[in-house]
Design a protein around this motif. Structure first.
Motif, PDB file in Angstrom:
ATOM      1  N   LEU A   1      22.659 -36.971  20.359  1.00 21.23           N
ATOM      2  CA  LEU A   1      21.309 -36.491  19.813  1.00 21.23           C
ATOM      3  C   LEU A   1      20.514 -37.580  19.705  1.00 21.23           C
ATOM      4  CD1 LEU A   1      22.207 -33.964  17.035  1.00 21.23           C
ATOM      5  CD2 LEU A   1      21.022 -33.407  18.961  1.00 21.23           C
ATOM      6  N   LEU A   2      21.057 -38.647  19.124  1.00 25.25           N
ATOM      7  CA  LEU A   2      20.243 -39.894  19.020  1.00 25.25           C
ATOM      8  C   LEU A   2      19.768 -40.530  20.381  1.00 25.25           C
ATOM      9  CD1 LEU A   2      22.500 -41.647  16.297  1.00 25.25           C
ATOM     10  CD2 LEU A   2      20.204 -40.767  16.057  1.00 25.25           C
ATOM     11  N   ILE A   3      20.577 -40.385  21.476  1.00 24.38           N
ATOM     12  CA  ILE A   3      20.150 -40.867  22.687  1.00 24.38           C
ATOM     13  C   ILE A   3      19.086 -39.953  23.290  1.00 24.38           C
ATOM     14  CG2 ILE A   3      20.990 -40.980  24.977  1.00 24.38           C
ATOM     15  CD1 ILE A   3      23.668 -41.788  24.038  1.00 24.38           C
ATOM     16  N   LEU A   4      19.002 -38.543  23.237  1.00 25.53           N
ATOM     17  CA  LEU A   4      18.117 -37.765  23.460  1.00 25.53           C
ATOM     18  C   LEU A   4      16.757 -37.964  22.844  1.00 25.53           C
ATOM     19  CD1 LEU A   4      20.093 -34.586  24.034  1.00 25.53           C
ATOM     20  CD2 LEU A   4      18.888 -35.908  25.768  1.00 25.53           C
TER      21      LEU A   4
ATOM     22  N   ILE B   1      23.178 -46.231  17.898  1.00 30.65           N
ATOM     23  CA  ILE B   1      24.027 -45.603  19.337  1.00 30.65           C
ATOM     24  C   ILE B   1      24.959 -46.468  19.648  1.00 30.65           C
ATOM     25  CG2 ILE B   1      23.521 -44.974  21.525  1.00 30.65           C
ATOM     26  CD1 ILE B   1      20.687 -43.998  20.671  1.00 30.65           C
ATOM     27  N   GLN B   2      24.792 -47.891  19.696  1.00 31.50           N
ATOM     28  CA  GLN B   2      25.755 -48.879  20.115  1.00 31.50           C
ATOM     29  C   GLN B   2      26.915 -48.856  19.161  1.00 31.50           C
ATOM     30  OE1 GLN B   2      23.009 -52.204  20.309  1.00 31.50           O
ATOM     31  NE2 GLN B   2      22.733 -51.983  22.696  1.00 31.50           N
ATOM     32  N   ALA B   3      26.624 -48.735  18.109  1.00 36.29           N
ATOM     33  CA  ALA B   3      27.798 -48.558  16.957  1.00 36.29           C
ATOM     34  C   ALA B   3      28.620 -47.459  17.242  1.00 36.29           C
ATOM     35  CB  ALA B   3      27.223 -48.677  15.580  1.00 36.29           C
TER      36      ALA B   3
ATOM     37  N   LEU C   1      32.540 -34.523  16.797  1.00 33.06           N
ATOM     38  CA  LEU C   1      31.102 -34.563  16.027  1.00 33.06           C
ATOM     39  C   LEU C   1      30.412 -36.139  16.380  1.00 33.06           C
ATOM     40  CD1 LEU C   1      29.454 -33.261  13.841  1.00 33.06           C
ATOM     41  CD2 LEU C   1      31.110 -34.750  12.216  1.00 33.06           C
ATOM     42  N   LEU C   2      31.322 -37.047  16.584  1.00 31.97           N
ATOM     43  CA  LEU C   2      30.662 -38.401  16.685  1.00 31.97           C
ATOM     44  C   LEU C   2      29.771 -38.287  17.991  1.00 31.97           C
ATOM     45  CD1 LEU C   2      30.919 -41.752  15.894  1.00 31.97           C
ATOM     46  CD2 LEU C   2      32.259 -41.750  17.859  1.00 31.97           C
ATOM     47  N   ILE C   3      30.102 -37.807  19.121  1.00 30.06           N
ATOM     48  CA  ILE C   3      29.780 -37.694  20.279  1.00 30.06           C
ATOM     49  C   ILE C   3      28.422 -36.862  20.174  1.00 30.06           C
ATOM     50  CG2 ILE C   3      30.066 -37.010  22.913  1.00 30.06           C
ATOM     51  CD1 ILE C   3      32.976 -37.988  22.736  1.00 30.06           C
ATOM     52  N   PHE C   4      28.640 -35.760  19.491  1.00 33.94           N
ATOM     53  CA  PHE C   4      27.365 -35.003  19.251  1.00 33.94           C
ATOM     54  C   PHE C   4      26.310 -35.840  18.585  1.00 33.94           C
ATOM     55  CE2 PHE C   4      25.142 -31.559  16.914  1.00 33.94           C
ATOM     56  CZ  PHE C   4      24.693 -30.977  17.849  1.00 33.94           C
ATOM     57  N   VAL C   5      26.695 -36.413  17.575  1.00 35.10           N
ATOM     58  CA  VAL C   5      25.276 -37.119  16.873  1.00 35.10           C
ATOM     59  C   VAL C   5      25.057 -38.009  17.962  1.00 35.10           C
ATOM     60  CG1 VAL C   5      25.176 -38.742  15.092  1.00 35.10           C
ATOM     61  CG2 VAL C   5      26.331 -36.287  14.411  1.00 35.10           C
TER      62      VAL C   5
ATOM     63  N   VAL D   1      35.946 -41.121  27.143  1.00 32.00           N
ATOM     64  CA  VAL D   1      34.853 -40.118  27.896  1.00 32.00           C
ATOM     65  C   VAL D   1      33.600 -40.620  27.156  1.00 32.00           C
ATOM     66  CG1 VAL D   1      33.961 -38.066  28.688  1.00 32.00           C
ATOM     67  CG2 VAL D   1      36.269 -38.688  29.124  1.00 32.00           C
ATOM     68  N   GLY D   2      33.452 -40.258  25.673  1.00 34.48           N
ATOM     69  CA  GLY D   2      32.478 -40.441  25.091  1.00 34.48           C
ATOM     70  C   GLY D   2      31.899 -41.846  24.758  1.00 34.48           C
ATOM     71  N   ALA D   3      32.565 -42.897  24.977  1.00 34.03           N
ATOM     72  CA  ALA D   3      32.208 -44.267  24.895  1.00 34.03           C
ATOM     73  C   ALA D   3      31.634 -44.476  26.209  1.00 34.03           C
ATOM     74  CB  ALA D   3      33.376 -45.387  24.707  1.00 34.03           C
ATOM     75  N   LEU D   4      32.230 -43.968  27.337  1.00 38.95           N
ATOM     76  CA  LEU D   4      31.617 -44.573  28.704  1.00 38.95           C
ATOM     77  C   LEU D   4      30.213 -43.734  28.855  1.00 38.95           C
ATOM     78  CD1 LEU D   4      34.662 -44.158  31.159  1.00 38.95           C
ATOM     79  CD2 LEU D   4      33.291 -46.334  30.651  1.00 38.95           C
ATOM     80  N   SER D   5      30.129 -42.554  28.572  1.00 39.70           N
ATOM     81  CA  SER D   5      28.799 -42.051  28.486  1.00 39.70           C
ATOM     82  C   SER D   5      27.930 -42.536  27.627  1.00 39.70           C
ATOM     83  CB  SER D   5      28.947 -40.302  28.272  1.00 39.70           C
ATOM     84  OG  SER D   5      29.316 -40.183  26.824  1.00 39.70           O
ATOM     85  N   GLY D   6      28.119 -43.069  26.582  1.00 36.57           N
ATOM     86  CA  GLY D   6      27.314 -43.503  25.626  1.00 36.57           C
ATOM     87  C   GLY D   6      26.741 -45.136  26.026  1.00 36.57           C
TER      88      GLY D   6
END
Length: 174
Positions: A31-34, A88-90, A24-28, A141-146
């Motif tokens: 969404l913010l990144i897009l 997004i950074q948080a 859920l965190l990665i999804f949100v 994986v989520g952190a690296l992509s973010g």
């Protein structure tokens, strides 16, 4: 389609409840990144053109007051550019922490199995080990992509601010 959903369900069961929170965190986060990418690449251009047009339409571009108007325009657009980048950074920073939480909960399950069975039975510990490793992997994986996406967004926002500062120039009386 049903097989795909079943595979996701099996994966989340293997990783435990923390994996759902990480997902859920990665999804949100994405969404913010897009949303930020769309703003920077599409909507910001029209706002930038409007600000430049308003600046060039001013008769006074040399006074102290004109400099304050210029700074306000640049600051307003800069705030809009940066928008949700701090959020997004948080979220990026939160991903590995939740992965670590998944590791801890999975290891607690392993230790519970060891305490109940009285030995290191590999089959009975396998569920806990997967609950310890899968959330860690998902968090990383989520952190690296973010990180890559937020770095790109930061660079683009700074670049756009610089372009705006260069486009809205105060004229000096010499």
């Amino acid at each position: 389609m049903f097989e795909f959903l079943e595979a996701i369900r099996d994966f989340t069961e293997t990783g435990g409840q923390v994996l759902l929170v990480i997902g859920l965190l990665i999804f949100v986060m994405w969404l913010l990144i897009l949303e930020r990418a769309m703003y920077i690449l599409v909507w910001h251009k029209s706002k930038k053109k409007q600000a430049i047009k308003e600046w060039k339409a001013r008769s006074d571009r040399t006074s102290w007051y004109a400099e304050q108007v210029r700074q306000k325009k640049i600051s307003t657009l800069s705030i809009q550019l940066n928008g949700s980048i701090p959020i997004i950074q948080a979220l990026v920073a939160l991903c590995p922490l939740l992965g670590l939480l998944g590791t801890v909960t999975g290891m607690i399950e392993v230790f519970d199995v060891m305490a109940i069975s009285g030995s290191g039975n590999a089959r009975s510990m396998a569920s806990g080990v997967s609950k310890a490793t899968i959330p860690t992997m998902a968090g990383m994986v989520g952190a690296l992509s973010g990180v890559f996406a937020s770095t790109w967004l930061n660079r683009k926002a700074k670049s756009e601010r610089t372009h705006l500062e260069d486009a809205i120039i105060i004229e000096r009386n010499v």
